[in-house]
Design a protein around this motif. Structure first.
Motif, PDB file in Angstrom:
ATOM      1  N   VAL A  22       9.860 -13.680   2.573  1.00  0.00           N
ATOM      2  CA  VAL A  22       8.928 -14.463   3.388  1.00  0.00           C
ATOM      3  C   VAL A  22       7.519 -13.979   3.072  1.00  0.00           C
ATOM      4  N   ARG A  23       6.579 -14.918   3.044  1.00  0.00           N
ATOM      5  CA  ARG A  23       5.189 -14.609   2.659  1.00  0.00           C
ATOM      6  C   ARG A  23       4.307 -14.817   3.883  1.00  0.00           C
ATOM      7  N   ILE A  24       3.906 -13.742   4.512  1.00  0.00           N
ATOM      8  CA  ILE A  24       3.226 -13.856   5.802  1.00  0.00           C
ATOM      9  C   ILE A  24       1.810 -13.294   5.714  1.00  0.00           C
ATOM     10  N   GLY A  25       0.825 -14.170   5.999  1.00  0.00           N
ATOM     11  CA  GLY A  25      -0.580 -13.775   5.945  1.00  0.00           C
ATOM     12  C   GLY A  25      -1.170 -13.608   7.331  1.00  0.00           C
ATOM     13  N   ARG A  26      -1.515 -14.737   7.960  1.00  0.00           N
ATOM     14  CA  ARG A  26      -2.296 -14.710   9.203  1.00  0.00           C
ATOM     15  C   ARG A  26      -1.635 -13.925  10.322  1.00  0.00           C
ATOM     16  N   ALA A  27      -0.329 -14.019  10.441  1.00  0.00           N
ATOM     17  CA  ALA A  27       0.351 -13.318  11.547  1.00  0.00           C
ATOM     18  C   ALA A  27       0.145 -11.808  11.438  1.00  0.00           C
ATOM     19  N   THR A  50       9.233 -22.326  -2.401  1.00  0.00           N
ATOM     20  CA  THR A  50       8.649 -23.582  -1.914  1.00  0.00           C
ATOM     21  C   THR A  50       7.707 -23.322  -0.756  1.00  0.00           C
ATOM     22  N   MET A  51       6.901 -24.330  -0.453  1.00  0.00           N
ATOM     23  CA  MET A  51       6.050 -24.326   0.743  1.00  0.00           C
ATOM     24  C   MET A  51       6.425 -25.546   1.555  1.00  0.00           C
ATOM     25  N   ALA A  52       6.579 -25.363   2.861  1.00  0.00           N
ATOM     26  CA  ALA A  52       6.931 -26.489   3.731  1.00  0.00           C
ATOM     27  C   ALA A  52       5.660 -27.168   4.222  1.00  0.00           C
ATOM     28  N   ALA A  89       3.349  -9.204   2.608  1.00  0.00           N
ATOM     29  CA  ALA A  89       2.132  -9.332   3.412  1.00  0.00           C
ATOM     30  C   ALA A  89       1.063 -10.002   2.550  1.00  0.00           C
ATOM     31  N   VAL A  90       0.682 -11.208   2.904  1.00  0.00           N
ATOM     32  CA  VAL A  90      -0.271 -11.971   2.088  1.00  0.00           C
ATOM     33  C   VAL A  90      -1.694 -11.572   2.478  1.00  0.00           C
ATOM     34  N   SER A  91      -2.286 -10.758   1.628  1.00  0.00           N
ATOM     35  CA  SER A  91      -3.565 -10.100   1.929  1.00  0.00           C
ATOM     36  C   SER A  91      -4.755 -10.839   1.337  1.00  0.00           C
ATOM     37  N   LYS A  92      -4.569 -12.110   0.982  1.00  0.00           N
ATOM     38  CA  LYS A  92      -5.597 -12.858   0.252  1.00  0.00           C
ATOM     39  C   LYS A  92      -6.928 -12.989   0.989  1.00  0.00           C
ATOM     40  N   THR A  93      -6.915 -12.883   2.319  1.00  0.00           N
ATOM     41  CA  THR A  93      -8.156 -13.085   3.069  1.00  0.00           C
ATOM     42  C   THR A  93      -8.817 -11.777   3.489  1.00  0.00           C
ATOM     43  N   PHE A 114       2.273 -12.448  -7.125  1.00  0.00           N
ATOM     44  CA  PHE A 114       1.287 -13.509  -7.342  1.00  0.00           C
ATOM     45  C   PHE A 114       1.865 -14.816  -6.825  1.00  0.00           C
ATOM     46  N   ILE A 115       1.170 -15.431  -5.862  1.00  0.00           N
ATOM     47  CA  ILE A 115       1.724 -16.598  -5.177  1.00  0.00           C
ATOM     48  C   ILE A 115       0.839 -17.832  -5.336  1.00  0.00           C
ATOM     49  N   GLY A 116      -0.174 -17.752  -6.189  1.00  0.00           N
ATOM     50  CA  GLY A 116      -1.172 -18.834  -6.251  1.00  0.00           C
ATOM     51  C   GLY A 116      -1.093 -19.655  -7.528  1.00  0.00           C
ATOM     52  N   MET A 121       6.209 -18.945   5.934  1.00  0.00           N
ATOM     53  CA  MET A 121       4.892 -18.353   6.117  1.00  0.00           C
ATOM     54  C   MET A 121       4.717 -18.047   7.609  1.00  0.00           C
ATOM     55  N   SER A 122       3.490 -17.763   8.036  1.00  0.00           N
ATOM     56  CA  SER A 122       3.274 -17.289   9.404  1.00  0.00           C
ATOM     57  C   SER A 122       3.931 -18.165  10.475  1.00  0.00           C
ATOM     58  N   GLU A 123       3.868 -19.481  10.279  1.00  0.00           N
ATOM     59  CA  GLU A 123       4.345 -20.369  11.347  1.00  0.00           C
ATOM     60  C   GLU A 123       5.837 -20.666  11.271  1.00  0.00           C
ATOM     61  N   GLU A 133      -0.943 -12.075  -3.341  1.00  0.00           N
ATOM     62  CA  GLU A 133      -2.296 -12.585  -3.584  1.00  0.00           C
ATOM     63  C   GLU A 133      -2.198 -13.917  -4.315  1.00  0.00           C
ATOM     64  N   ASN A 134      -3.146 -14.816  -4.022  1.00  0.00           N
ATOM     65  CA  ASN A 134      -3.096 -16.117  -4.691  1.00  0.00           C
ATOM     66  C   ASN A 134      -4.202 -16.319  -5.724  1.00  0.00           C
ATOM     67  N   ARG A 135      -5.055 -15.283  -5.889  1.00  0.00           N
ATOM     68  CA  ARG A 135      -6.092 -15.403  -6.921  1.00  0.00           C
ATOM     69  C   ARG A 135      -6.168 -14.122  -7.738  1.00  0.00           C
TER      70      ARG A 135
HETATM   71  C1  PLP Z   1      -1.690 -18.106   2.088  1.00  0.00           C
HETATM   72  C2  PLP Z   1      -0.304 -18.256   1.639  1.00  0.00           C
HETATM   73  C3  PLP Z   1       0.760 -17.777   2.405  1.00  0.00           C
HETATM   74  C4  PLP Z   1       0.570 -17.136   3.775  1.00  0.00           C
HETATM   75  O1  PLP Z   1       0.199 -18.118   4.689  1.00  0.00           O
HETATM   76  P1  PLP Z   1      -0.019 -17.747   6.238  1.00  0.00           P
HETATM   77  O2  PLP Z   1       0.050 -19.072   6.906  1.00  0.00           O
HETATM   78  O3  PLP Z   1      -1.335 -17.085   6.339  1.00  0.00           O
HETATM   79  O4  PLP Z   1       1.113 -16.865   6.630  1.00  0.00           O
HETATM   80  C5  PLP Z   1       2.038 -17.917   1.892  1.00  0.00           C
HETATM   81  N1  PLP Z   1       2.270 -18.500   0.703  1.00  0.00           N
HETATM   82  C6  PLP Z   1       1.269 -18.992  -0.055  1.00  0.00           C
HETATM   83  C7  PLP Z   1       1.594 -19.620  -1.362  1.00  0.00           C
HETATM   84  C8  PLP Z   1      -0.042 -18.891   0.381  1.00  0.00           C
HETATM   85  O5  PLP Z   1      -1.038 -19.376  -0.379  1.00  0.00           O
END
Ligand code: PLP
Length: 224
Positions: free
Chosen positions: A212-217, A159-161, A32-36, A75-77, A197-199, A55-57
């Motif tokens: 899986v790294r899911i924030g907004r959802a 990776t990030m798509a 659960a990406v709680s960065k916001t 740590f994902i940032g 990620m969320s999408e 968290e990314n910071r």
């Molecule tokens: C913010 C973030 C996410 C989560 O993104 P959402 O679109 O909010 O799910 C996943 N991975 C990284 C590296 C991010 O910075």
């Protein structure tokens, strides 16, 4: 729906997709990406069953990880040398390592603390200029460096798509899995694939994601 309910429904969906593609749900970790969000929403997600947070910071990681010590933090940032001391040990897993100098510093700090830090190597599979990470061809040399550092353990790839196209996301995730499969004979400890990620997390699970790294959802009231 509040955060607790959104976490519960996201976790249930993750389990459903796993079942559909014939993978045990236990094979996929939902971070659960709680960065916001602040501590109240972290607590709500915990009430919904969340155990892993990203968290990314460092400024966000430090207080949250120190408050919620029962959770596992990721740590994902972007890694900055001067903040490595704040990350090592607090993060059970660092997803975003791609610079050798950072690997050496993480090893040094982990050695001082008598721990082995788990890391993933971030790969820019899509080649998008805005994305960080190593080119696929640079991953093997990086793994060789990591192998020489006793207090760092590479346990997979991240990776990030690119946003916008599910087809491009799918080929990005498939590309990361294929790269891992090519490296696996020489690096059998590369078990984790952090992607989605969320999408696009469902596509990532179809292509073999183990994290899986899911924030907004989970944390946004407006994400649909
Ligand atoms: C913010 C973030 C996410 C989560 O993104 P959402 O679109 O909010 O799910 C996943 N991975 C990284 C590296 C991010 O910075």
């Amino acid at each position: 729906m509040g955060t607790k309910e959104r976490y519960e429904s996201t976790a249930a969906e993750v389990a459903r997709v796993c079942e559909r593609v014939g993978r045990p749900a236990s094979e996929v970790t939902l971070v659960a990406v709680s960065k916001t969000v602040g501590p109240d929403q972290v607590q709500e997600a915990i009430d919904g069953g969340a155990t892993n947070f990203g968290e990314n910071r460092p400024d966000q990681l430090v207080p949250k990880a120190d408050q919620f010590t029962g959770a596992t933090w990721h740590f994902i940032g972007n890694i900055q040398s001067r903040r490595i001391r704040d990350i090592v040990g607090r993060a059970a897993l660092i997803h975003s390592l791609f610079e050798e100098r950072h690997a050496r510093k993480i090893d040094e700090v982990a050695r001082e603390r008598g721990i082995v830090q788990d890391v993933l190597v971030e790969v820019n599979v899509s080649g998008e200029e805005s994305k960080s990470g190593l080119e696929p061809s640079q991953v093997r040399p990086m793994l060789e460096v990591l192998e020489s550092l006793p207090n760092v353990r590479a346990c997979g790839l991240m990776t990030m798509a690119p946003q916008g196209s599910m087809d491009v996301a799918r080929s990005t995730f498939a590309g990361l899995r294929e790269l891992r499969d090519q490296l696996k004979p020489d690096y059998p400890e590369l078990t984790e694939l952090s992607m989605g990620m969320s999408e696009d997390w469902a596509v990532a699970i179809e292509e073999g994601a183990t994290i899986v790294r899911i924030g907004r959802a989970i944390f946004s009231e407006t994400f649909a």
